[in-house]
Scaffold this motif. Structure first.
Motif, PDB file in Angstrom:
ATOM      1  N   UNK A  60       2.416   6.094   3.133  1.00  0.00           N
ATOM      2  CA  UNK A  60       3.267   5.077   3.752  1.00  0.00           C
ATOM      3  C   UNK A  60       2.423   3.895   4.235  1.00  0.00           C
ATOM      4  N   UNK A  61       1.249   4.193   4.785  1.00  0.00           N
ATOM      5  CA  UNK A  61       0.353   3.118   5.230  1.00  0.00           C
ATOM      6  C   UNK A  61      -0.133   2.303   4.027  1.00  0.00           C
ATOM      7  N   UNK A  62      -0.439   3.004   2.929  1.00  0.00           N
ATOM      8  CA  UNK A  62      -0.898   2.298   1.718  1.00  0.00           C
ATOM      9  C   UNK A  62       0.184   1.323   1.242  1.00  0.00           C
ATOM     10  N   UNK A  63       1.461   1.773   1.303  1.00  0.00           N
ATOM     11  CA  UNK A  63       2.564   0.892   0.866  1.00  0.00           C
ATOM     12  C   UNK A  63       2.762  -0.265   1.844  1.00  0.00           C
ATOM     13  N   UNK A  64       2.637   0.024   3.135  1.00  0.00           N
ATOM     14  CA  UNK A  64       2.799  -1.041   4.136  1.00  0.00           C
ATOM     15  C   UNK A  64       1.744  -2.130   3.899  1.00  0.00           C
ATOM     16  N   UNK A  65       0.533  -1.711   3.553  1.00  0.00           N
ATOM     17  CA  UNK A  65      -0.528  -2.705   3.304  1.00  0.00           C
ATOM     18  C   UNK A  65      -0.145  -3.628   2.136  1.00  0.00           C
ATOM     19  N   UNK A  66       0.497  -3.053   1.099  1.00  0.00           N
ATOM     20  CA  UNK A  66       0.926  -3.883  -0.038  1.00  0.00           C
ATOM     21  C   UNK A  66       2.103  -4.768   0.396  1.00  0.00           C
ATOM     22  N   UNK A  67       3.028  -4.180   1.168  1.00  0.00           N
ATOM     23  CA  UNK A  67       4.169  -4.969   1.645  1.00  0.00           C
ATOM     24  C   UNK A  67       3.669  -6.183   2.446  1.00  0.00           C
ATOM     25  N   UNK A  68       2.680  -5.956   3.295  1.00  0.00           N
ATOM     26  CA  UNK A  68       2.183  -7.046   4.152  1.00  0.00           C
ATOM     27  C   UNK A  68       1.589  -8.187   3.328  1.00  0.00           C
ATOM     28  N   UNK A  69       1.171  -7.858   2.109  1.00  0.00           N
ATOM     29  CA  UNK A  69       0.610  -8.879   1.224  1.00  0.00           C
ATOM     30  C   UNK A  69       1.727  -9.707   0.562  1.00  0.00           C
ATOM     31  N   UNK A  70       2.819  -9.031   0.111  1.00  0.00           N
ATOM     32  CA  UNK A  70       3.834  -9.705  -0.716  1.00  0.00           C
ATOM     33  C   UNK A  70       5.180  -9.910  -0.030  1.00  0.00           C
ATOM     34  N   UNK A  71       5.455  -9.129   1.042  1.00  0.00           N
ATOM     35  CA  UNK A  71       6.764  -9.164   1.733  1.00  0.00           C
ATOM     36  C   UNK A  71       7.923  -8.911   0.762  1.00  0.00           C
ATOM     37  N   UNK A  72       7.739  -7.992  -0.164  1.00  0.00           N
ATOM     38  CA  UNK A  72       8.773  -7.591  -1.126  1.00  0.00           C
ATOM     39  C   UNK A  72       8.748  -6.060  -1.234  1.00  0.00           C
ATOM     40  N   UNK A  73       9.776  -5.499  -1.887  1.00  0.00           N
ATOM     41  CA  UNK A  73       9.835  -4.044  -2.014  1.00  0.00           C
ATOM     42  C   UNK A  73       8.604  -3.504  -2.757  1.00  0.00           C
ATOM     43  N   UNK A  74       8.196  -2.310  -2.344  1.00  0.00           N
ATOM     44  CA  UNK A  74       7.018  -1.671  -2.946  1.00  0.00           C
ATOM     45  C   UNK A  74       7.349  -0.202  -3.214  1.00  0.00           C
TER      46      UNK A  74
END
Ligand code: UTP
Length: 293
Positions: A140-154
């Protein structure tokens, strides 16, 4: 910012009958800890403290598990069982856990639509209640890090053997870096010959609230269920979606063989069992080999 998690846990668990006839598969223990507790712990480890569990008929045990149990706590305290006392009382305060019941089992997409009021305008994590992922950094943290980069669904994805794609949602996309993809399509349980890749959806998602308006009008898909995959395919026409090939090992507890393997792996990781259990496994293998020869 991603602050809330939704854990769908209403399914019938037909692949695990008969044990799931009268108890939730999400409560099946890996040694001494119910599967869903690992999921809740992953959310907490990723900094999420507000969790909505989508529950249903026959799922009371999940609610009881995360509730306080004053009688048990008193008893453990009186008997001086300090370690067990802390373990049990911690469960009642692990996170801010809410429940809502899915009225009819119409599929994962339908289950998620019950979270709308709770998550409102915010992005949220979806964590399947029958899937645990063993990793150094919580997935979940790994996905949040990607979300924080793009602000789109991951979407969390993992590589699966090409002959197994028909069991999963499979993505198509272009690689952005070693682990991240931008989606161009997603399909539920494709035939191996028609599969766009071998990257399978792995039970963790971050979704933007736009998904709710799609789920509202979505007709049933594969297996006559409202499929989250179908909603994501439509979402893709409105927003970018990313996939992340996470670091970690996924275990699907809803499948009997995976469940057995997970129990063995987790037992071998526990200090108190590692040595005697390994000895036992070696003796079983030796005995089986003797029978074979
Ligand atoms: P599964 O498809 O693995 O669950 O859904 P299932 O339907 O219980 O499994 P089988 O095929 O009959 O054995 C993944 C997660 O989504 C939840 C399940 O509880 C599980 O944690 N789910 C599924 C719901 O909450 N509602 C649904 O309608 C379907």
């Amino acid at each position: 910012m991603v602050r809330k998690a939704v854990i769908p846990a209403a399914g019938l668990g037909t692949r695990f009958l008969p044990v799931t006839k009268a108890q939730p598969k999400e409560m099946l223990p890996i040694i001494d800890t119910p599967t869903i507790q690992y999921v809740v712990q992953e959310a907490i480890d990723a900094g999420i403290e507000d969790i909505l569990i989508i529950s249903g008929k026959g799922k009371r045990a999940i609610e009881d598990h995360f509730d306080r149990s004053p009688e048990l706590e008193l008893l453990l305290n009186q008997k001086g069982k300090t370690e067990q006392f802390y373990e049990v009382s911690r469960l009642g305060e692990m996170a801010n856990i809410h429940f809502i019941r899915q009225k009819e089992l119409k599929g994962l997409g339908d289950a998620i639509s019950y979270a709308r009021q709770h998550t409102g305008d915010e992005p949220f994590v979806v964590m399947l209640g029958d899937t645990i992922i063993d990793s150094v950094i919580p997935v979940t943290q790994q996905l949040i890090d990607v979300y924080n980069q793009f602000c789109q669904s991951v979407i969390a994805v993992e590589e699966v053997a090409p002959e197994k794609v028909a069991r999963y949602g499979i993505i198509a996309g272009k690689s952005i870096d070693e682990r991240t993809y931008q989606l161009s399509g997603i399909v539920e349980k494709p035939k191996p010959a028609e599969s766009p890749s071998n990257l399978a959806v792995a039970g963790r998602y971050i979704l933007t609230p736009e998904v709710y308006s799609i789920l509202d009008d979505l007709p049933p898909g594969v297996n006559n269920e409202i499929q989250l995959t179908d909603a994501l395919q439509i979402l893709l026409k409105r927003e970018n979606i990313y996939a992340y090939r996470f670091e970690g090992r996924r275990h699907d507890i809803g499948n009997k063989l995976d469940y057995l393997k997970t129990t063995v792996e987790y037992a071998l990781k526990r200090a108190e069992f590692a040595e005697p259990f390994m000895e036992f496994l070696k003796s079983v293998v030796a005995r089986e080999k003797n029978y074979e020869s």
